[in-house]
Write a protein that holds these residues in place. Sequence first.
Motif, mmCIF file in Angstrom:
data_model
loop_
_atom_site.group_PDB
_atom_site.id
_atom_site.type_symbol
_atom_site.label_atom_id
_atom_site.label_comp_id
_atom_site.label_asym_id
_atom_site.label_seq_id
_atom_site.Cartn_x
_atom_site.Cartn_y
_atom_site.Cartn_z
ATOM 1 N N VAL A 178 8.142 56.315 -32.530
ATOM 2 C CA VAL A 178 7.845 57.179 -33.677
ATOM 3 C C VAL A 178 6.660 56.612 -34.457
ATOM 4 O O VAL A 178 5.787 57.357 -34.920
ATOM 5 C CB VAL A 178 9.078 57.319 -34.584
ATOM 6 C CG1 VAL A 178 8.808 58.312 -35.713
ATOM 7 C CG2 VAL A 178 10.295 57.765 -33.776
ATOM 8 N N ASP A 179 6.622 55.278 -34.591
ATOM 9 C CA ASP A 179 5.487 54.631 -35.261
ATOM 10 C C ASP A 179 4.185 54.917 -34.511
ATOM 11 O O ASP A 179 3.145 55.187 -35.121
ATOM 12 C CB ASP A 179 5.701 53.121 -35.338
ATOM 13 C CG ASP A 179 6.925 52.755 -36.160
ATOM 14 O OD1 ASP A 179 7.459 53.631 -36.848
ATOM 15 O OD2 ASP A 179 7.351 51.590 -36.087
ATOM 16 N N LEU A 180 4.247 54.842 -33.194
ATOM 17 C CA LEU A 180 3.048 55.096 -32.381
ATOM 18 C C LEU A 180 2.606 56.550 -32.498
ATOM 19 O O LEU A 180 1.403 56.842 -32.478
ATOM 20 C CB LEU A 180 3.325 54.733 -30.914
ATOM 21 C CG LEU A 180 3.598 53.252 -30.640
ATOM 22 C CD1 LEU A 180 3.987 53.027 -29.182
ATOM 23 C CD2 LEU A 180 2.381 52.403 -30.994
ATOM 24 N N ALA A 181 3.574 57.450 -32.622
ATOM 25 C CA ALA A 181 3.230 58.862 -32.804
ATOM 26 C C ALA A 181 2.533 59.073 -34.151
ATOM 27 O O ALA A 181 1.601 59.879 -34.264
ATOM 28 C CB ALA A 181 4.489 59.721 -32.714
ATOM 29 N N PHE A 182 2.970 58.342 -35.173
ATOM 30 C CA PHE A 182 2.319 58.427 -36.487
ATOM 31 C C PHE A 182 0.892 57.879 -36.408
ATOM 32 O O PHE A 182 -0.043 58.467 -36.978
ATOM 33 C CB PHE A 182 3.133 57.650 -37.519
ATOM 34 C CG PHE A 182 2.512 57.610 -38.888
ATOM 35 C CD1 PHE A 182 2.312 58.778 -39.619
ATOM 36 C CD2 PHE A 182 2.113 56.403 -39.453
ATOM 37 C CE1 PHE A 182 1.740 58.736 -40.887
ATOM 38 C CE2 PHE A 182 1.538 56.354 -40.718
ATOM 39 C CZ PHE A 182 1.349 57.528 -41.435
ATOM 40 N N GLU A 183 0.729 56.769 -35.705
ATOM 41 C CA GLU A 183 -0.611 56.207 -35.542
ATOM 42 C C GLU A 183 -1.518 57.195 -34.799
ATOM 43 O O GLU A 183 -2.703 57.352 -35.138
ATOM 44 C CB GLU A 183 -0.537 54.884 -34.772
ATOM 45 C CG GLU A 183 -1.881 54.198 -34.620
ATOM 46 C CD GLU A 183 -1.774 52.847 -33.915
ATOM 47 O OE1 GLU A 183 -2.797 52.401 -33.348
ATOM 48 O OE2 GLU A 183 -0.682 52.250 -33.932
ATOM 49 N N LYS A 184 -0.965 57.858 -33.804
ATOM 50 C CA LYS A 184 -1.737 58.858 -33.059
ATOM 51 C C LYS A 184 -2.151 60.004 -33.973
ATOM 52 O O LYS A 184 -3.276 60.514 -33.883
ATOM 53 C CB LYS A 184 -0.889 59.383 -31.885
ATOM 54 C CG LYS A 184 -1.608 60.351 -30.982
ATOM 55 C CD LYS A 184 -0.715 60.766 -29.813
ATOM 56 C CE LYS A 184 -1.416 61.765 -28.903
ATOM 57 N NZ LYS A 184 -0.537 62.177 -27.772
ATOM 58 N N LEU A 185 -1.256 60.400 -34.890
ATOM 59 C CA LEU A 185 -1.572 61.456 -35.854
ATOM 60 C C LEU A 185 -2.719 61.028 -36.766
ATOM 61 O O LEU A 185 -3.636 61.810 -37.046
ATOM 62 C CB LEU A 185 -0.325 61.785 -36.677
ATOM 63 C CG LEU A 185 -0.491 62.820 -37.799
ATOM 64 C CD1 LEU A 185 -0.788 64.200 -37.211
ATOM 65 C CD2 LEU A 185 0.757 62.877 -38.677
ATOM 66 N N LEU A 186 -2.671 59.772 -37.230
ATOM 67 C CA LEU A 186 -3.755 59.262 -38.077
ATOM 68 C C LEU A 186 -5.086 59.260 -37.324
ATOM 69 O O LEU A 186 -6.137 59.554 -37.906
ATOM 70 C CB LEU A 186 -3.422 57.846 -38.550
ATOM 71 C CG LEU A 186 -2.243 57.702 -39.517
ATOM 72 C CD1 LEU A 186 -2.020 56.229 -39.855
ATOM 73 C CD2 LEU A 186 -2.483 58.503 -40.800
ATOM 74 N N CYS A 187 -5.031 58.929 -36.039
ATOM 75 C CA CYS A 187 -6.261 58.937 -35.229
ATOM 76 C C CYS A 187 -6.829 60.350 -35.121
ATOM 77 O O CYS A 187 -8.058 60.548 -35.125
ATOM 78 C CB CYS A 187 -5.980 58.380 -33.833
ATOM 79 S SG CYS A 187 -5.653 56.596 -33.800
ATOM 80 N N GLN A 188 -5.950 61.348 -35.019
ATOM 81 C CA GLN A 188 -6.415 62.741 -34.940
ATOM 82 C C GLN A 188 -7.087 63.165 -36.242
ATOM 83 O O GLN A 188 -8.050 63.936 -36.236
ATOM 84 C CB GLN A 188 -5.228 63.668 -34.649
ATOM 85 C CG GLN A 188 -4.663 63.512 -33.245
ATOM 86 C CD GLN A 188 -3.414 64.370 -33.036
ATOM 87 O OE1 GLN A 188 -2.635 64.581 -33.960
ATOM 88 N NE2 GLN A 188 -3.224 64.852 -31.820
ATOM 89 N N ILE A 189 -6.575 62.666 -37.356
ATOM 90 C CA ILE A 189 -7.118 63.061 -38.658
ATOM 91 C C ILE A 189 -8.384 62.281 -39.004
ATOM 92 O O ILE A 189 -9.403 62.860 -39.394
ATOM 93 C CB ILE A 189 -6.057 62.856 -39.766
ATOM 94 C CG1 ILE A 189 -4.845 63.745 -39.517
ATOM 95 C CG2 ILE A 189 -6.661 63.139 -41.146
ATOM 96 C CD1 ILE A 189 -3.667 63.462 -40.453
ATOM 97 N N PHE A 190 -8.316 60.950 -38.865
ATOM 98 C CA PHE A 190 -9.403 60.096 -39.362
ATOM 99 C C PHE A 190 -10.292 59.514 -38.254
ATOM 100 O O PHE A 190 -11.290 58.862 -38.562
ATOM 101 C CB PHE A 190 -8.812 58.945 -40.182
ATOM 102 C CG PHE A 190 -7.981 59.395 -41.340
ATOM 103 C CD1 PHE A 190 -8.569 59.968 -42.460
ATOM 104 C CD2 PHE A 190 -6.597 59.274 -41.320
ATOM 105 C CE1 PHE A 190 -7.803 60.400 -43.538
ATOM 106 C CE2 PHE A 190 -5.822 59.701 -42.386
ATOM 107 C CZ PHE A 190 -6.423 60.271 -43.494
#
Length: 680
Positions: free
Chosen positions: A355-367
């Motif tokens: 779940v943490d890695l999925a959040f990091e992936k989301l941040l990469c998509q945004i920023f």
Amino acid sequence: MSTALDSSMDSLQIGTNGERSVTPSPPNSPQHNESCNIAPLTPSQSPRHQARTHHSHSFSVVVAIDFGTTSSGYAFSFTKDPEAIHMMRKWEGGDPGVANQKTPTSLLLTPEQKFHSFGFTARDYYHDLDPEDAREWLYFEKFKMKIHSTTDLTMETELEAVNGKRVKALEVFAHALSFFKKHALQELKEQCPASVENYEIRWVITVPAIWKQPAKQFMREAAYMAGLISPDDSDQLLIALEPEAASIYCRKLRLHQLIELSDKPLANGFEPGSPINSNFRQAREQLRRSRHSRTFVVETGMGELWSEMQTGDRYIVADCGGGTVDLTVHQIEQPQGTLKELYKASGGPYGALGVDLAFEKLLCQIFGKDFIETFKAKRPAAWVDLMIAFEARKRTASPRRANPLNISLPFSFIDFYKKHTGQSVEAALKKSSMNIVKWSSQGMLRMTSDAMNDLFQETIDHILHQIDDLMKKPDVSGVKFLFLVGGFAESPVLQHAVQSAFGKTCRVIIPQDVGLTILKGAVLFGLDPTIVRVRRSPLTYGVGVLNKFVEGKHPKEKLLVKEGKNWCTDIFDRFVSVDQSVALGEVVKRSYTPARLAQRKIIINIYCSATDDVVYITDPGVRKCGTINLELSEPEENSPRKGRREIQASMQFGDTEIKVTAVDVATSKSVKAMIDFLSN
């Protein structure tokens, strides 16, 4: 029977038809595999099982360490009062609104790579460091998964700190275990009027059941380095398998200590309206009241639920932790209440870390991925802060939650993004067209509940798939209970998904203090390691042997001619097969002989495979997994057995670790033997 020929190698060679030979071959025999190097005194037969005597050491206290991916802790029990399990004292620091009965698996080393702190103290000190100073300190978190994911784990394997610097993994784990040793010994000193000597303590360390033998040995080596025990007193340390420990603990629970996820009519002969407490609010209130005391009293016998179960009843324990999902299937054996493993441990790297890695992936998509990687490298402490903020919100995620969740962004993140890209965080969010994530004027990411739940989806799908695959196995039919344990099992999102998927097949049950289930069970395992009577072998194990060459049966490239005899080399001689039941107290015993009379050391190479259809050690999927080193002593000059030596080797597969004992018949002395899985 022919005699063994002299060898330039200190090794042996097996001939499975009873004839002995050796492995050296001329330089013009490149096809010969020098890994086949042991010889039996008798024809190789199917494994002979022999009862093993359990030698009980007079330990006065058992200390268990639950070394988790996300959080860790310890508990202990005095053998004179085994019904009382004492939880570790409250940690310094901690997060508001969290019980904090365990501490983060976080280690901080100084710039000189010396131990500074562990747990909350390490995390908070690192958080308060000046950003420039923080780049010199070595901070490690959630590093346990590295041991699972490394395929070629050795004593030299390294871990990378948040700042990119590397340290030997063994040293990192030893620092953590040393911290727990110091913490536990201090508490024992405060609680026990009479001082407890080191030799009176039995230590237990938990590991995932799906871990391979090298990883289990690695934890043992780290314990040696940390000074928990000496290698000469190896029995003082037990390696406990996490889902097994949870299973052992669940046997002791009373009905009010269990939470059933549904009171709907279910299968397998159980009626609705079970007395198991399905009221979450009431159960949590009971738990809150009990937390003022750190002494947990377990049943003298078995809990009420177990008392109602009959011989042959089956259940699954799904240990969902920070790094892995670990599944085991047990069957009740009455009246003694021991447990039998029905299928080898299964699972995979599908813990809450996903779940943490999925959040990091989301941040990469945004920023942008480049920015996130740069921020992690330049502002490592701020990145840790961001993930701590996410962790707090992750715990509140629920499938029934309607309102959004706010995740605080560190000021350094907002400032660094502005300097790095020339635009604001708010502009980046608008540009990304991420409607599920908004910007709050209070400096927060505002995520819809659906967006948060989506971060769980891939990891939960993996978990459901693993459980479903297990339930479809013929050996696992008729499961009555599914016990959900581990830190990730506290998540309402996971609870709802598991109940929805399997609630009509079996009863899905969670122990109240689910995050401490494994820790408490590990203490019980240390008090009585014989509770699990039958285990399943996770792999096929054997050694390389020579056999008489048979034309038409053996391939010509395996032909080895020696002293006029035709041998087939590289044959896999099986000791135990994958998923084979191996009972506690049973060993596989064989007799061997050295290749040379003056030989003082025997080296036996062990091979393993995930399948049972192995013929040769060179087959695909077969790998060398360990080495047994047998040290021989010099027999007395007048010994009637002087000459060809007989070594009786016993391999024990029924415990959580593979063990070897050997006796030098010439001297009647035990030979020191060790399977080394880390030096290949």
